[in-house]
Structures are given as C-alpha cells and as structure tokens.
Motif scaffolding. Structure first.
Motif, PDB file in Angstrom:
ATOM      1  N   GLY A  10       0.796  -1.230   0.000  1.00 47.49           N
ATOM      2  CA  GLY A  10       0.000   0.000   0.000  1.00 47.49           C
ATOM      3  C   GLY A  10       0.823   1.272   0.000  1.00 47.49           C
ATOM      4  O   GLY A  10       0.272   2.371  -0.006  1.00 47.49           O
ATOM      5  N   THR A  11       2.161   1.152   0.016  1.00 44.27           N
ATOM      6  CA  THR A  11       2.999   2.352  -0.009  1.00 44.27           C
ATOM      7  C   THR A  11       2.825   3.066  -1.355  1.00 44.27           C
ATOM      8  O   THR A  11       3.007   2.464  -2.411  1.00 44.27           O
ATOM      9  CB  THR A  11       4.481   1.971   0.163  1.00 44.27           C
ATOM     10  N   PRO A  12       2.447   4.343  -1.347  1.00 39.44           N
ATOM     11  CA  PRO A  12       2.379   5.072  -2.612  1.00 39.44           C
ATOM     12  C   PRO A  12       3.750   5.060  -3.304  1.00 39.44           C
ATOM     13  O   PRO A  12       4.781   5.141  -2.636  1.00 39.44           O
ATOM     14  CB  PRO A  12       2.019   6.506  -2.188  1.00 39.44           C
ATOM     15  N   THR A  13       3.758   4.932  -4.613  1.00 39.91           N
ATOM     16  CA  THR A  13       5.032   4.908  -5.341  1.00 39.91           C
ATOM     17  C   THR A  13       5.886   6.129  -5.002  1.00 39.91           C
ATOM     18  O   THR A  13       7.106   6.039  -4.896  1.00 39.91           O
ATOM     19  CB  THR A  13       4.764   4.835  -6.853  1.00 39.91           C
ATOM     20  N   SER A  47      -1.864   8.517  -6.224  1.00 40.30           N
ATOM     21  CA  SER A  47      -2.171   7.692  -5.041  1.00 40.30           C
ATOM     22  C   SER A  47      -3.229   8.351  -4.162  1.00 40.30           C
ATOM     23  O   SER A  47      -4.106   7.673  -3.623  1.00 40.30           O
ATOM     24  CB  SER A  47      -0.917   7.484  -4.175  1.00 40.30           C
ATOM     25  N   MET A  69      -6.848   6.792  -2.497  1.00 36.60           N
ATOM     26  CA  MET A  69      -6.785   6.698  -1.038  1.00 36.60           C
ATOM     27  C   MET A  69      -7.885   7.514  -0.357  1.00 36.60           C
ATOM     28  O   MET A  69      -8.361   7.154   0.715  1.00 36.60           O
ATOM     29  CB  MET A  69      -5.413   7.165  -0.539  1.00 36.60           C
ATOM     30  N   GLU A  78      -1.117   3.403 -10.920  1.00 35.31           N
ATOM     31  CA  GLU A  78      -1.028   3.639  -9.469  1.00 35.31           C
ATOM     32  C   GLU A  78      -2.358   3.304  -8.798  1.00 35.31           C
ATOM     33  O   GLU A  78      -2.376   2.703  -7.715  1.00 35.31           O
ATOM     34  CB  GLU A  78      -0.628   5.095  -9.201  1.00 35.31           C
ATOM     35  N   ARG A 100      -3.165  -0.253  -7.664  1.00 37.79           N
ATOM     36  CA  ARG A 100      -2.578  -0.769  -6.434  1.00 37.79           C
ATOM     37  C   ARG A 100      -3.563  -0.645  -5.267  1.00 37.79           C
ATOM     38  O   ARG A 100      -3.339  -1.204  -4.195  1.00 37.79           O
ATOM     39  CB  ARG A 100      -1.282  -0.030  -6.123  1.00 37.79           C
ATOM     40  N   TYR A 101      -4.648   0.111  -5.482  1.00 44.72           N
ATOM     41  CA  TYR A 101      -5.594   0.360  -4.389  1.00 44.72           C
ATOM     42  C   TYR A 101      -7.011  -0.120  -4.671  1.00 44.72           C
ATOM     43  O   TYR A 101      -7.819  -0.211  -3.761  1.00 44.72           O
ATOM     44  CB  TYR A 101      -5.618   1.861  -4.056  1.00 44.72           C
ATOM     45  N   SER A 130      -7.342   2.573   4.951  1.00 44.76           N
ATOM     46  CA  SER A 130      -6.399   2.244   6.011  1.00 44.76           C
ATOM     47  C   SER A 130      -4.965   2.356   5.480  1.00 44.76           C
ATOM     48  O   SER A 130      -4.671   1.920   4.368  1.00 44.76           O
ATOM     49  CB  SER A 130      -6.692   0.822   6.493  1.00 44.76           C
ATOM     50  N   GLY A 131      -4.090   2.930   6.271  1.00 46.16           N
ATOM     51  CA  GLY A 131      -2.688   3.026   5.874  1.00 46.16           C
ATOM     52  C   GLY A 131      -2.353   4.286   5.092  1.00 46.16           C
ATOM     53  O   GLY A 131      -1.203   4.482   4.693  1.00 46.16           O
ATOM     54  N   PRO A 133      -1.024   7.712   4.462  1.00 45.76           N
ATOM     55  CA  PRO A 133      -0.192   8.646   5.240  1.00 45.76           C
ATOM     56  C   PRO A 133      -0.985   9.923   5.545  1.00 45.76           C
ATOM     57  O   PRO A 133      -1.762  10.374   4.705  1.00 45.76           O
ATOM     58  CB  PRO A 133       0.971   8.967   4.288  1.00 45.76           C
ATOM     59  N   PHE A 174      -1.221  12.464   3.029  1.00 49.21           N
ATOM     60  CA  PHE A 174      -2.014  12.164   1.835  1.00 49.21           C
ATOM     61  C   PHE A 174      -3.513  12.263   2.108  1.00 49.21           C
ATOM     62  O   PHE A 174      -4.312  11.792   1.318  1.00 49.21           O
ATOM     63  CB  PHE A 174      -1.645  10.763   1.306  1.00 49.21           C
TER      64      PHE A 174
END
Lengths: 360, 360
Positions: free
Chosen positions: A219-222, B81, B85, B109, B112-113, B218-219, B221, B224
């Motif tokens: 889940g870390t943004p690029t 991202s 998010m 990107e 990934r979510y 969740s997760g 930052p 963000f």
C-alpha cells in the motif's frame, strides 16, 4: 530602512549573498535565456545544477558513496510515514526516542504502521533535558531507532550520537543539518526539511544507506518509495527545481565560508553570546538543561511574562523580527541558523540589555 | 542576446513581468525586510500572500464556496495515489479513461488500491484521438471517474466534459489549467501540477468538493489526507511558500490580461497559427485528430525524420529552445502555455518555413 534581523524558526533567514545571486539570475541563468524555474528538469542546464548541488552536499557532509542523496518533497511530515513504510522491512516494531513535540509527531505517525517502542522520554523533565542513553530501553528486534537531534520548538539539541549496534539509526536533522560536522556513517538515514539551514520550503533532503531501501510495506504510494527516487536520481517525477537550485547556492556559500567545521565555530560563538547573557541575569531565563541547549533555536522567558508583548513590540520596531515563541510554549524564541550573522545576535543581546535596564 | 523562446513542456516559460517582479522583491518583500522565502508560513505577511493567491484563483476559475482549494506538494504523481486513497470511500472500483501516457500512469497507481475499470482506451487509435463518450463503458458502482483532459506528451486535449451522472468526476488538468474557462461545478476534484501554467515545480493545486473528503483507506499517510490539509488551510505542514507566492503573481498577471476567457482567445490564436501552417504543407505533420489537438502541447514530425537533429540544432541557434519531442515519442513538440507570447509562435513558424524552404 532599519537593518532587519529575522529570527524565524523556519522558513528562515537565508544568506544575503545567496538571495542577491538568485535575484540577479532570476530572468537569465548563466546566459541560457531562461530562469531556473523555466528549465526542463531533464535538460542539461538543470541536470548540471542538481548534480553540482548533490556533489557539494556530499563534500560538505563527507557522504560516502554507499549512501543515496535524495531531493524530495513533503518535509519532515512526509518522512514520518515514509520511514516506517520503507524501513520496517518485514519487522513490526521500531524504537523511538521522545524528546518533545517533533519526536512525538514522528511517533504518532509511525504508530499507524508498526508497534512503537518509546526507548525513553523527556516528559518527566518537561522536555528540558534529553534522557541519557544509559536510561534507554532499546529493543534488539526493532527495525530501526529514530530520534530528533534538534527540537525546533523545545530548543533541545543532542550533541552526541546514540550507539545502537547494528540496528539502523534514523535521525530528523531538520533544524541543525549543516550547522556542524556529523559522522554520516553512524546513520542508516538522515532527513531534513530545507527551510531552516538549506533553502526554501518545499524541498526535503534524505541521505540513506543504499542497502536499507527497496522493501516497502503493502500500500505504499510509489511517491513514498525511496528506491524509486534513488533509481531515478530524484527525477521520478518533476522535483522542486528552484528549491534545489537555491540549496545549491547555499552549499556553495557554506563551502566559501570554510565548510561545516568553520560554521560550527561561528554557531558556537553566536549561541554562547546569547546564552551567556541570559545566564548572567535573573531577568531572562533559559529553561533548557546546559548539555542540551540548542545552538539553532533558543527559547527564553522574561521573569514577568506580562512583559512579553511589550518586548516583542519593541523588538519588532527595532528590526528584530519573529521572536515570538511557538504557540504551544509561549515566551520568546530566537532561531539563529547558519545564515544569521553574528551582528544579528549582537543586536538582539543589546536590545535585551536595554529592555532589562528599563523594565528590570 | 538573441531573443529566447522556451517551448519546454514543463517546468515551462513564465511571464516575464512575473519574473521581473519576483527578482525585484527577492531581498525585500513590500518593505518587510524579508524575502518571501524567509517568512514564517504562519506570519501575517505570508498568510496574506497565500490568502490572496487563493482568492485570485477562486475568482479566475469561479470556484464555488463548497470546494476547497489546497496547495500541496508532490505533483500529479502524488495525486495518482491520493485520489484512490481518499475518494474510494468504501467502494472497491473506479473508472479511468485511457488517453495515453499520463492517463496510464494514473491507472497503474490506482490499480494498487482498487479494481480499475478502463472505460475506453485510445490505444487502437495509437492515442491520436480520444474515444467519444458513446463508446465508454461506465460502471455505475465506480467510486469516481478519472480522466486526463490534456495529455502533455501525446498532445491530445479534450474540449468537452464527460457526463457521468452522480459519480464524482476527477480530472488531471496539469497541462491546460487556466488556459480556458472550465465549469468547476461539473467536477468532484480537479488537480494540477504548477509547473506548466501556474508557477514553479513543487506546488500542486487540488480543487475538491468538500463532501468528498474525510474518508481515507487504512494506511493512508496523514500527508495524503485531503481533509487534514483542508482543515489546516494547507498549513498542516510547511507548504512550498515561494511556489505559492509565484503562483499568486501569475494569477494577478492573468487577471490583468482579462482572465480565462481572454487568455483562451490568445491560446486559440497561437495554436491555430502553428496548426494551420503544419496543415498547409506536407513537410510537417501533426499526428493528432482535429478535434483533440491540444492548444498547449503540439507534437509534430518532419516528413524525413533524419532532419530532426538538424532542425533542433538550427532552432536552438535561433533561440527557439526545448523543441525536442518526448523521448518516448520522438519528433518535435512545441509547448505554448499561457506565458508563451504570440511573437514566440510567430518566430517558430517563420523558422519552420525557412527550414522547409531549404530542406523541403
């Protein structure tokens, strides 16, 4: 115009010579016909600016070849997430030292990604002193140990480097980076927002040992992956080009003044001038333990806090700006980064003496 | 010195008057005794700069009161991202239009979510045309619909707004924002990196309808989280203060020129001059479908691509800079943002005519 001295904690005073050069080059950098702001980040002109800035920083700080230097965005707040996201590397816990407001911000954000073990806290001493390492409860399974080597708000600085064995040591150096030599090899990662000793806000510098990067949590943004930035020489996306240019000018200014050992002598002289005067009278007070008094951010109080407003008003009228303490602590704070000339501290002390003479 | 015209795709040309003002104020902003770079972001001077920049942007774009204007960092890459998010809000899928390189970056990107439903793709037309909405396969359960209204590399622009019912519409306007009026009320979120039509790299503008923010996955930052920035008037952390100042100067410059309807007329005139000439000859070619030809980024080819190097060399010698096409596409590209004067496009066309005369 009155001579102005700007004691802001950040964004903060920049060397006058640097601002003069930036102004003179604003419309035409080195006969390119372009402002630095107008250059493609992938063009040869800007590549030369960025490469030279990195080389000068490496020289100033003696950064070994196995460390990457990254020019990022988002300040320390972005690092508070990026550090656990990148450095946990399969572990589920990290060690943090609690020295005050900035350390606590780092702890709160890290706690969203892992178990945080607070190795020691200055809370019982009202954050006026940093706990000695003999009191720390290090966890040998920690992914890393994080600390804040200068608390910008609290005014505490650590002049020693924690010894944590093979666990990577991570440090927020935002408010004292480049103020004195540090041994980079003792660290896994050093980070700093630019807006104190480096350049304008919006640029963040990360110095990271290359073996530590490349494993991010799910889940870390690029944009938060150090490896991506390292592999692209900080040009994965458009970097804050003007900030990098300004930082480069500041690095050249520091080199011309003799580098970090030379600037440290000046910083010792400037801070001693202010602390010695504060200690010589009961009218002003420094709350910080002797061994942790920051050379960069110097909070102080007046015996009768009802005088604070008058003090700040008169200081402002005399060109001594932004001396008000942080809203969370009150009182006064003089931030005297590299770019604050000795004459600025002398002017402040002279004003404080006058003020004491009248109101003491 | 030769008159220089800088056709960089970004960071890009800025209005000369703006750079002159920035240079003249570099050491002393409005008799404050400080550079804008040296001001605390919480001081009254900088607060006035930021507030005025926001008010001017709201006026230029007619941004309603129920939209937040955020000054962030990280460019479009960070938004790729931040959007899933923040905007998934309990859903697990989002709609994306694929118009080329930048759209694909956003899609990669987002994937990934969440599950990404590509509503239509220009791939079969080699990204020379944007699929009509009648061909789109919208998912009524999508959390939002994302598209890229101007492909900076491909040179496609969409002059119509997709109709997506009650699903929030999200748009990357990085490379045409402020080049023409848009109806903000049709969007849930508009974002743009500053380094084309707004100001220096390192500043990102997000305009978001306030009911859409406050639910992150969740997760996420904290940096963000749109809501955190909105609740703190973009001062949760130290913002890129100098970039905001420069953007504010550009907004004033645009207002003085009559706002977005007025600048659109100039942009139509400038782009028509170049496209009309390209279409008048077989020596040059524009690959883009008529209805999607960008007014900002104009890629073109020479019949004999072996002449590209000579073309670029001679153009550079005549002060026509950064005309090389993106490394992924080759050929040439002229980016003619708001700050490119008509005279610059005239000089480019005159050069292209001369070059054709000799080599055609």
């Amino acid at each position: 115009m009155t001579q102005i001295y700007n004691f802001s904690a950040g964004p903060a005073v920049l060397p006058k010579e640097v601002l003069q050069q930036a102004a003179s080059e604003m419309l035409d950098w080195h006969a390119s016909g372009m402002s630095v702001m107008e250059m493609s980040h992938r063009g040869k002109e800007f590549i030369s600016i960025a490469s030279e800035a990195e080389a000068d920083l490496r020289e100033l700080m003696h950064i070994p070849a196995n460390y990457k230097v990254l020019f990022l965005q988002g300040g320390a707040h972005a690092q508070f997430s990026m550090i656990p996201m990148n450095l946990l590397r399969g572990k589920d816990t990290a060690d943090y030292l609690d020295t005050g407001i900035w350390a606590k911000k780092a702890i709160e954000e890290a706690a969203r990604y892992c178990r945080v073990n607070v190795v020691a806290s200055g809370a019982e001493q009202q954050y006026r002193q940093v706990p000695q390492q003999s009191q720390w409860k290090l966890n040998p399974d920690a992914a890393y140990v994080h600390y804040t080597s200068n608390e910008t708000i609290g005014g505490l600085e650590m002049f020693w480097t924690p010894q944590v064995g093979s666990v990577p040591l991570v440090v927020d150096m935002s408010s004292h980076i480049l103020s004195r030599p540090v041994d980079v090899t003792q660290y896994g990662l050093i980070y700093a927002g630019a807006q104190k000793n480096i350049g304008p806000a919006g640029l963040t510098i990360v110095i990271v040992r290359e073996d530590l990067i490349g494993q991010t949590i799910s889940g870390t943004p690029t944009m938060f992956d150090y490896k991506v930035h390292a592999d692209n020489d900080s040009m994965y996306n458009t970097p804050p080009t003007y900030g990098i240019y300004m930082a480069g000018l500041v690095f050249k200014w520091l080199k011309a003044r003799g580098g970090l050992a030379a600037i440290e002598k000046v910083n010792i002289e400037k801070s001693a001038l202010l602390y010695d005067y504060i200690d010589s009278t009961d009218f002003y007070n420094s709350p910080i333990a002797l061994e942790n008094r920051s050379r960069m951010n110097i909070p102080f109080t007046i015996k009768d806090s009802a005088l604070d407003t008058e003090f700040l008003k008169q200081a402002q009228a005399q060109g001594l700006l932004q001396l008000k303490g942080h809203r969370l602590l009150g009182g006064m704070r003089a931030s005297i980064y590299n770019a604050m000339p000795l004459a600025g501290v002398q002017a402040l002390v002279a004003f404080m003496q006058d003020f004491e003479r009248v109101h003491g």
